[in-house]
Every structure is written in C-alpha cells, then in structure tokens.
Design a protein around this motif. Structure first.
Motif, PDB file in Angstrom:
ATOM      1  N   PHE A 190       2.226  16.438 -13.882  1.00  0.00           N
ATOM      2  CA  PHE A 190       1.183  15.422 -13.735  1.00  0.00           C
ATOM      3  C   PHE A 190       1.770  14.110 -13.211  1.00  0.00           C
ATOM      4  N   LYS A 191       1.153  13.578 -12.164  1.00  0.00           N
ATOM      5  CA  LYS A 191       1.659  12.360 -11.514  1.00  0.00           C
ATOM      6  C   LYS A 191       0.963  11.096 -12.003  1.00  0.00           C
TER       7      LYS A 191
ATOM      8  N   PRO B  97       2.269   6.748  -8.827  1.00  0.00           N
ATOM      9  CA  PRO B  97       3.220   5.833  -8.207  1.00  0.00           C
ATOM     10  C   PRO B  97       4.263   6.512  -7.297  1.00  0.00           C
ATOM     11  N   LEU B  98       4.332   7.857  -7.331  1.00  0.00           N
ATOM     12  CA  LEU B  98       5.322   8.570  -6.502  1.00  0.00           C
ATOM     13  C   LEU B  98       4.683   9.232  -5.283  1.00  0.00           C
ATOM     14  N   ARG B  99       3.443   8.863  -4.937  1.00  0.00           N
ATOM     15  CA  ARG B  99       2.774   9.535  -3.821  1.00  0.00           C
ATOM     16  C   ARG B  99       3.498   9.324  -2.492  1.00  0.00           C
ATOM     17  N   PHE B 100       4.288   8.252  -2.390  1.00  0.00           N
ATOM     18  CA  PHE B 100       5.022   7.987  -1.147  1.00  0.00           C
ATOM     19  C   PHE B 100       6.067   9.072  -0.874  1.00  0.00           C
TER      20      PHE B 100
END
Length: 172
Positions: free
Chosen positions: A160-161, A166-169
């Motif tokens: 789960f993000k 915040p790590l979608r980049f």
C-alpha cells in the motif's frame, strides 16, 4: 510465583481483578455484538447449507460465554486478586511503544508502508533507542529501500502506497 505483599508496597495502580473484569466485559460485549449481527445476516441453516452468519454466530456465543465466565470469576472468586496489574512506570513504558505504533498504523493510510516505515524506524531509534540522527535515518532508509526492492521489484507484490502516494514519482 507467590504473591509478595512487600513488593506491592509503594506501588499504585489498578488491581488485577479490576482489569480482568474490564477485559471480560469487553469480551462479553464483543460476543453479543457478533451474535446479534450474525442473526441479522442469517445464522440458521438454509436449503443450500449454513447461512452467512452461521459460523460467526457460534464464535460469538463462545466469546460471550467465555467473557461471562471470566467476569463471574473476577467478581465472585474467593481469591481476591488485589495485586497491582501494572504500575505507572510499567504503563509509561508500554505506552512509549503503543502510541507510536498506533500513529504509525494511521500514517500508513496517508504515506503508505515504505515512507511510514522509514519515519517510524528512524524516530523509534532516535527517541527510544537513543541512536544518533545519522545512524537512525541511514538504517531507516536502508530497511525501507530494501523492502521496496524486495516487494515491488523482485516479488512484484505491491504494498500500500497511501492516499498521498509520496513515491508515485518512482513509477510504482
């Protein structure tokens, strides 16, 4: 271990008997809620087998009966368990772990597993472990990065993000 009255002197806190009664009461309430909701779902036997509430109903009965038995024992036992369950110092130590863990679980909803875990590890090491900021942040980043590669890249099992992601980049 025998009860030693001398070790209890000077300690203040809640008696074991009281804690047992409160926990039993919580179990009893949980059991009753499960029973009521299971009956609402259908706790009986249908033409094609057990209803959707059949097994939860009996689990609720077991929990409620257990809670009632523990409550009866706590309130009516001949042996009054008056020793202190936990004193203020012990409770403070437990809360120093429980509260940050609760905040961590809530943070996962927003920041996801990896970022929340890195923050949790770093702060835990700094505050409770008394490690330096540099070592704590380094360890937290290494552990979270290792878990990221292990789950996302190698096993292809996304964790789960978080709603903020915040790590979608990174493209995962």
């Amino acid at each position: 271990m025998a009860h030693d009255e001398h070790s209890e002197r000077g300690r203040t806190g809640v008696a074991t008997r009281t804690v047992e009664a409160l926990v039993a009461l919580v179990l009893l309430v949980i059991g009753v809620v499960v029973i009521v909701e299971s009956r609402r779902l259908g706790a009986g036997w249908t033409s094609d087998g057990p209803g959707s509430g059949y097994f939860p109903f009996y689990i609720g009965v077991i929990i409620a009966v257990s809670g009632a038995g523990i409550l009866y024992e706590a309130l009516h036992s001949k042996k009054k368990r008056t020793e202190i369950f936990v004193d203020s110092e012990q409770l403070k130590r437990v809360m120093s772990v429980l509260i940050p863990a609760t905040v961590y679980v809530l943070a996962i909803q927003f920041l996801g597993m990896y970022v929340s875990s890195a923050i949790y590890i770093a702060l835990f090491m700094i505050v409770l472990g008394k490690y330096s900021w540099v070592k704590s942040i380094a360890a937290a980043l290494v552990v979270s990065t290792l878990f990221f590669f292990m789950f996302e890249v190698w096993f292809k099992v996304p964790l789960f993000k978080g709603s903020l992601d915040p790590l979608r980049f990174l493209g995962y």
